[in-house]
Write a protein that holds these residues in place. Structure first.
Motif, PDB file in Angstrom:
ATOM      1  N   GLY A 469     -26.928  44.283   3.343  1.00 53.18           N
ATOM      2  CA  GLY A 469     -26.903  44.297   4.802  1.00 53.18           C
ATOM      3  C   GLY A 469     -28.306  44.398   5.364  1.00 53.18           C
ATOM      4  O   GLY A 469     -29.292  44.022   4.779  1.00 53.18           O
ATOM      5  N   ARG A 470     -28.423  45.006   6.516  1.00 47.77           N
ATOM      6  CA  ARG A 470     -29.741  45.185   7.104  1.00 47.77           C
ATOM      7  C   ARG A 470     -30.112  46.669   7.055  1.00 47.77           C
ATOM      8  O   ARG A 470     -29.294  47.510   6.712  1.00 47.77           O
ATOM      9  CB  ARG A 470     -29.742  44.687   8.559  1.00 47.77           C
ATOM     10  CG  ARG A 470     -28.675  45.307   9.414  1.00 47.77           C
ATOM     11  CD  ARG A 470     -28.598  44.649  10.771  1.00 47.77           C
ATOM     12  NE  ARG A 470     -27.633  45.308  11.609  1.00 47.77           N
ATOM     13  CZ  ARG A 470     -27.834  46.441  12.232  1.00 47.77           C
ATOM     14  NH1 ARG A 470     -28.988  47.053  12.119  1.00 47.77           N
ATOM     15  NH2 ARG A 470     -26.900  46.993  12.978  1.00 47.77           N
ATOM     16  N   TYR A 471     -31.332  46.966   7.408  1.00 47.66           N
ATOM     17  CA  TYR A 471     -31.817  48.334   7.290  1.00 47.66           C
ATOM     18  C   TYR A 471     -31.051  49.250   8.243  1.00 47.66           C
ATOM     19  O   TYR A 471     -30.862  48.934   9.405  1.00 47.66           O
ATOM     20  CB  TYR A 471     -33.309  48.376   7.600  1.00 47.66           C
ATOM     21  CG  TYR A 471     -33.877  49.768   7.575  1.00 47.66           C
ATOM     22  CD1 TYR A 471     -34.037  50.439   6.370  1.00 47.66           C
ATOM     23  CD2 TYR A 471     -34.237  50.406   8.752  1.00 47.66           C
ATOM     24  CE1 TYR A 471     -34.545  51.714   6.344  1.00 47.66           C
ATOM     25  CE2 TYR A 471     -34.754  51.674   8.732  1.00 47.66           C
ATOM     26  CZ  TYR A 471     -34.909  52.323   7.529  1.00 47.66           C
ATOM     27  OH  TYR A 471     -35.413  53.596   7.500  1.00 47.66           O
ATOM     28  N   TYR A 472     -30.612  50.369   7.701  1.00 47.63           N
ATOM     29  CA  TYR A 472     -29.835  51.321   8.493  1.00 47.63           C
ATOM     30  C   TYR A 472     -30.768  52.417   8.989  1.00 47.63           C
ATOM     31  O   TYR A 472     -31.350  53.160   8.192  1.00 47.63           O
ATOM     32  CB  TYR A 472     -28.716  51.918   7.636  1.00 47.63           C
ATOM     33  CG  TYR A 472     -27.794  52.860   8.384  1.00 47.63           C
ATOM     34  CD1 TYR A 472     -26.742  52.367   9.134  1.00 47.63           C
ATOM     35  CD2 TYR A 472     -27.990  54.222   8.328  1.00 47.63           C
ATOM     36  CE1 TYR A 472     -25.895  53.217   9.805  1.00 47.63           C
ATOM     37  CE2 TYR A 472     -27.147  55.084   9.001  1.00 47.63           C
ATOM     38  CZ  TYR A 472     -26.100  54.584   9.734  1.00 47.63           C
ATOM     39  OH  TYR A 472     -25.266  55.434  10.397  1.00 47.63           O
ATOM     40  N   ASP A 473     -30.943  52.501  10.285  1.00 40.93           N
ATOM     41  CA  ASP A 473     -31.811  53.517  10.875  1.00 40.93           C
ATOM     42  C   ASP A 473     -31.088  54.859  10.822  1.00 40.93           C
ATOM     43  O   ASP A 473     -30.058  55.059  11.461  1.00 40.93           O
ATOM     44  CB  ASP A 473     -32.150  53.144  12.323  1.00 40.93           C
ATOM     45  CG  ASP A 473     -33.235  54.056  12.879  1.00 40.93           C
ATOM     46  OD1 ASP A 473     -33.722  54.919  12.132  1.00 40.93           O
ATOM     47  OD2 ASP A 473     -33.587  53.894  14.061  1.00 40.93           O
ATOM     48  N   SER A 474     -31.642  55.794  10.037  1.00 39.16           N
ATOM     49  CA  SER A 474     -30.970  57.068   9.817  1.00 39.16           C
ATOM     50  C   SER A 474     -31.393  58.151  10.809  1.00 39.16           C
ATOM     51  O   SER A 474     -30.937  59.289  10.688  1.00 39.16           O
ATOM     52  CB  SER A 474     -31.244  57.559   8.385  1.00 39.16           C
ATOM     53  OG  SER A 474     -32.638  57.675   8.169  1.00 39.16           O
ATOM     54  N   TYR A 475     -32.240  57.826  11.762  1.00 41.85           N
ATOM     55  CA  TYR A 475     -32.670  58.846  12.726  1.00 41.85           C
ATOM     56  C   TYR A 475     -31.645  58.967  13.853  1.00 41.85           C
ATOM     57  O   TYR A 475     -31.181  57.975  14.406  1.00 41.85           O
ATOM     58  CB  TYR A 475     -34.038  58.483  13.300  1.00 41.85           C
ATOM     59  CG  TYR A 475     -34.521  59.451  14.352  1.00 41.85           C
ATOM     60  CD1 TYR A 475     -34.984  60.710  14.005  1.00 41.85           C
ATOM     61  CD2 TYR A 475     -34.506  59.097  15.697  1.00 41.85           C
ATOM     62  CE1 TYR A 475     -35.428  61.598  14.967  1.00 41.85           C
ATOM     63  CE2 TYR A 475     -34.948  59.973  16.668  1.00 41.85           C
ATOM     64  CZ  TYR A 475     -35.403  61.227  16.296  1.00 41.85           C
ATOM     65  OH  TYR A 475     -35.830  62.108  17.256  1.00 41.85           O
ATOM     66  N   VAL A 476     -31.281  60.201  14.162  1.00 41.08           N
ATOM     67  CA  VAL A 476     -30.340  60.489  15.247  1.00 41.08           C
ATOM     68  C   VAL A 476     -31.066  61.362  16.273  1.00 41.08           C
ATOM     69  O   VAL A 476     -31.562  62.447  15.938  1.00 41.08           O
ATOM     70  CB  VAL A 476     -29.089  61.223  14.720  1.00 41.08           C
ATOM     71  CG1 VAL A 476     -28.139  61.533  15.867  1.00 41.08           C
ATOM     72  CG2 VAL A 476     -28.390  60.387  13.655  1.00 41.08           C
ATOM     73  N   ASP A 477     -31.117  60.877  17.493  1.00 37.72           N
ATOM     74  CA  ASP A 477     -31.822  61.587  18.564  1.00 37.72           C
ATOM     75  C   ASP A 477     -30.811  62.412  19.345  1.00 37.72           C
ATOM     76  O   ASP A 477     -29.973  61.871  20.085  1.00 37.72           O
ATOM     77  CB  ASP A 477     -32.530  60.586  19.469  1.00 37.72           C
ATOM     78  CG  ASP A 477     -33.468  61.273  20.452  1.00 37.72           C
ATOM     79  OD1 ASP A 477     -33.673  62.499  20.315  1.00 37.72           O
ATOM     80  OD2 ASP A 477     -33.988  60.589  21.354  1.00 37.72           O
ATOM     81  N   LEU A 478     -30.857  63.728  19.155  1.00 39.34           N
ATOM     82  CA  LEU A 478     -29.970  64.655  19.852  1.00 39.34           C
ATOM     83  C   LEU A 478     -30.796  65.632  20.684  1.00 39.34           C
ATOM     84  O   LEU A 478     -31.956  65.907  20.352  1.00 39.34           O
ATOM     85  CB  LEU A 478     -29.109  65.439  18.841  1.00 39.34           C
ATOM     86  CG  LEU A 478     -28.090  64.655  18.021  1.00 39.34           C
ATOM     87  CD1 LEU A 478     -27.375  65.595  17.064  1.00 39.34           C
ATOM     88  CD2 LEU A 478     -27.095  63.952  18.918  1.00 39.34           C
ATOM     89  N   PRO A 479     -30.223  66.164  21.719  1.00 41.00           N
ATOM     90  CA  PRO A 479     -30.934  67.201  22.480  1.00 41.00           C
ATOM     91  C   PRO A 479     -30.992  68.497  21.680  1.00 41.00           C
ATOM     92  O   PRO A 479     -30.237  68.682  20.721  1.00 41.00           O
ATOM     93  CB  PRO A 479     -30.075  67.358  23.743  1.00 41.00           C
ATOM     94  CG  PRO A 479     -28.719  66.907  23.330  1.00 41.00           C
ATOM     95  CD  PRO A 479     -28.928  65.816  22.331  1.00 41.00           C
ATOM     96  N   PRO A 480     -31.870  69.403  22.039  1.00 41.77           N
ATOM     97  CA  PRO A 480     -31.936  70.682  21.317  1.00 41.77           C
ATOM     98  C   PRO A 480     -30.612  71.433  21.433  1.00 41.77           C
ATOM     99  O   PRO A 480     -29.887  71.307  22.418  1.00 41.77           O
ATOM    100  CB  PRO A 480     -33.069  71.438  22.012  1.00 41.77           C
ATOM    101  CG  PRO A 480     -33.874  70.382  22.700  1.00 41.77           C
ATOM    102  CD  PRO A 480     -32.907  69.314  23.089  1.00 41.77           C
ATOM    103  N   PRO A 481     -30.249  72.194  20.393  1.00 38.76           N
ATOM    104  CA  PRO A 481     -28.981  72.933  20.452  1.00 38.76           C
ATOM    105  C   PRO A 481     -29.058  74.102  21.432  1.00 38.76           C
ATOM    106  O   PRO A 481     -30.136  74.618  21.746  1.00 38.76           O
ATOM    107  CB  PRO A 481     -28.795  73.411  19.018  1.00 38.76           C
ATOM    108  CG  PRO A 481     -30.181  73.540  18.491  1.00 38.76           C
ATOM    109  CD  PRO A 481     -30.969  72.439  19.132  1.00 38.76           C
ATOM    110  N   ASP A 482     -27.909  74.509  21.879  1.00 41.97           N
ATOM    111  CA  ASP A 482     -27.808  75.671  22.772  1.00 41.97           C
ATOM    112  C   ASP A 482     -27.551  76.899  21.896  1.00 41.97           C
ATOM    113  O   ASP A 482     -26.426  77.171  21.478  1.00 41.97           O
ATOM    114  CB  ASP A 482     -26.673  75.469  23.777  1.00 41.97           C
ATOM    115  CG  ASP A 482     -26.607  76.599  24.792  1.00 41.97           C
ATOM    116  OD1 ASP A 482     -27.563  77.414  24.842  1.00 41.97           O
ATOM    117  OD2 ASP A 482     -25.605  76.682  25.526  1.00 41.97           O
TER     118      ASP A 482
END
Length: 659
Positions: A469-482
């Motif tokens: 397949g193609r390259y799988y971007d493993s970065y997930v951008d989440l807000p800081p936890p509460d």
């Protein structure tokens, strides 16, 4: 004449030839002296006279005086003394010694008789061979004569046939033409059938090619649409983040450093800060981290910076000189102090320096991604102004157990089987790019325990089977936890915590609800995802400058965390723990990434080899200087740490996506 008749005649001829020769050979008539002795004193005439007087002749009777004794006759009587029938002593032979009996033949005569017999036998053999050759020649001549007669008869018959008339020759040519005309339509029909079959094959092939091109075109359009949709989502997230960053106050680096120094100094004076101060410090660090992330994103808009080897070497030499100076001058080793450098020991950094020289760099995606490959196959990737390191965890499995099987399957996946603890088998399945698809353990009782299943995330979107397949971007951008729990419960300091505190931190659920499960790479490469779980910081493990080795005198420091892990695994054998490696901000970011990853792996190996924590239940990741505990560019023992989290609740184990 047949062969059998010829053989019988030849045998009779040879027998008749040999018999007379033998009888003559036995009669010593060729020796003159012997003949004289046989004739006696009166000579041949006397003997002849005796024969005439005493002979009552019969027809066919042979005369002894002429031909010697005949067949059936005896020689001279041994009792008589003379040569005749009257007896008397035999005459003395010439040259015979006195006193030697005349009746005994000389040895010379016997030898001559034997040679004569041999000569006659040789002549008889030659005569037989000559007769055989003559017969063979006669047979061959007879066969040739028969063949010649047949040829002559054939020629005579041909010559006797009348010559062909012109009308006959014309008739033959007409018949030959008709035969050729009858065969030609058949050949033309076969050729036309072959051409038609070939044309049908070409049409079918063109249709298949057109259909394949249509499918490829539709697939490419779908992939482009998916990529455009993902880019639009990412762009929207970036725009939203920029809007939040623009609304936030500008960074104040000097003010933040002064504030942190004052707070840290007060904490050191008070022994340990209050929960409120800890919460304030955590919030300030969180704000500072957000500002750093925003700065990195702004820098990322300009594209990834190329790896500057010369600058990295300068930073490494500067850090080494500082460590040497602190060793000679006895620098401040207070916890978190400005002079808290790593311990310098001669030769400790030799392995790392050799590793730095062996690095190779390449650029992918038209300059959008920089890749640095180290000699032991660790890969450092810098993309979108983020840097992360990848490594092969099966190397760690091989340290505690040998490799049993390595199999490349037809779908391109690689299956490796390792021997684990207590006779267990570790199964690891990777795709063509080396990404982990599935990891499980099969105990000795045959029970299989699935630890990691990432197949849903790396599933080829073009079909229902594996593929690069193609390259799988493993970065997930989440807000800081509460974070709504005390900081000392959220981040447990290993030195000051009890075993129950460590167990509670590692066995606790996420601090907030998760929207979905994540792959192992998403968990390891997205620190915001990791922050949903509590952690235990081990800053008591000391590493020398430029080294990832740990002395055996420090192994006992890991005993309590190993006991807490073992208690959790006894209840749930499918738990997975992440060992994180962190450094301070001294040196280059690439060197710090490599060192932190190796140090985390060293701690995992110690937990397995010394405390029997199964290697398949552990995973490691180095973060370098990206997530500092205290915001300082100088050396900091607090920032050089190893952290442990339980990441099982973050992982998705659904396997294939059936939707």
């Amino acid at each position: 004449m047949t062969h059998r008749a010829f053989t019988a005649a030849l045998s009779l001829l040879l027998t008749s030839a040999i018999a007379p020769s033998a009888s003559h050979a036995q009669t010593p008539t060729r020796d003159p002296e012997y003949r004289i002795a046989q004739q006696g004193p009166g000579g041949p005439a006397a003997n002849q006279g005796e024969d005439k007087e005493g002979d009552n002749t019969r027809p066919g009777k042979r005369t002894p005086g002429k031909e010697g004794p005949g067949r059936g006759e005896r020689g001279p009587s041994r009792e008589g003394g003379g040569p005749g029938r009257e007896g008397g002593p035999p005459p003395q032979r010439q040259g015979q010694p006195q006193g030697q009996p005349a009746g005994k033949p000389d040895k010379t005569i016997d030898r001559a008789q034997g040679e004569a017999l041999k000569q006659k036998q040789l002549e008889a053999q030659q005569a037989r061979e000559k007769a055989l050759r003559q017969k063979q020649d006669a047979d061959l001549a007879r066969e040739n004569a028969i063949k010649q007669q047949q040829l002559d008869a054939q020629k005579a018959k041909e010559n006797a046939a009348p010559p062909k008339r012109p009308i006959d020759r014309i008739r033959e040519r007409v018949m030959q033409g008709k035969e050729q005309n009858a065969v030609q339509p058949l050949d033309n029909a076969a050729t036309r059938r072959q051409d038609a079959d070939r044309e049908r094959e070409n049409v079918l092939r063109r249709q298949q090619l057109d259909a394949q091109q249509e499918r490829d075109k539709a697939l490419k359009q779908k992939q482009d649409a998916d990529l455009a949709r993902e880019n639009a989502i990412k762009q929207k997230q970036i725009d939203d983040q920029r809007a939040r960053e623009n609304a936030a106050p500008p960074p104040k680096r000097d003010i933040d450093r002064i504030r942190e120094g004052i707070i840290k100094k007060k904490e050191m004076e008070a022994g340990r800060g209050s929960p409120n101060r800890d919460a304030d410090l955590a919030r300030e660090n969180e704000i500072r981290q957000q500002q750093l992330d925003a700065q990195r994103r702004r820098d990322g808009d300009r594209g990834p910076s190329k790896f500057d080897r010369a600058k990295a070497d300068q930073e490494y030499q500067r850090a080494r000189q500082q460590a040497e100076r602190d060793r000679q001058g006895g620098g401040d080793r207070g916890r978190g102090g400005p002079g808290d450098t790593e311990r310098w020991r001669e030769g400790s950094a030799s392995k790392f320096e050799a590793l730095r020289k062996g690095r190779r760099e390449r650029v992918d995606l038209g300059g959008a991604r920089n890749v640095i490959v180290e000699p032991d196959k660790r890969v450092i990737v810098r993309e979108n102004n983020r840097a992360f390191i990848r490594h092969d965890e099966t190397r760690r499995f091989a340290k505690s157990g040998r490799e049993l099987r390595r199999e490349r399957r037809k779908d391109g996946t690689l299956l490796t089987v390792y021997m684990g603890l207590a006779g267990a088998l570790i199964y690891t399945l990777e795709d063509e790019q080396g990404r982990l698809l599935r990891r499980s353990r099969k105990d000795r009782d045959g029970r299989e325990i699935v630890l990691i299943d990432n197949r849903n995330f790396y599933h080829d979107r073009r079909g229902s089977q594996f593929g690069p397949g193609r390259y799988y971007d493993s970065y997930v951008d989440l807000p800081p936890p509460d974070v709504r729990i005390p900081r000392d419960k959220y981040i447990v300091d290993y030195d000051d915590a009890s075993e129950e505190d460590i167990y509670d931190a590692l066995s606790a659920p996420p601090i907030e609800r998760l929207d979905r499960g994540y792959s192992l790479d998403e968990v390891r490469h997205s620190y915001r995802v990791l922050e949903r779980m509590r952690r235990v910081d081990l800053d008591a493990i000391n590493f020398d400058f430029g080294s990832w080795d740990v002395g055996e005198d420090q192994y006992r420091k890991l005993e309590r965390i190993a006991d807490a892990m073992r208690r959790i695994l006894d209840k749930s054998p499918d738990e997975v723990f992440l060992i994180e490696g962190h450094t301070d901000a001294v040196g280059s970011d690439i060197d710090n990434l490599s060192l932190s990853d190796r140090r985390a792996e060293t701690v995992a190996v110690i937990l397995t080899e010394t405390f029997d924590i199964p290697p398949e239940n552990l995973t490691t990741q180095g973060y370098g200087e990206q997530y500092l505990k205290v915001m300082t560019d100088g050396p900091s023992r607090i920032n050089r740490r190893v952290s442990v989290r339980r990441i099982t609740p973050l992982l998705s184990r659904r396997g294939w996506d059936e939707n």
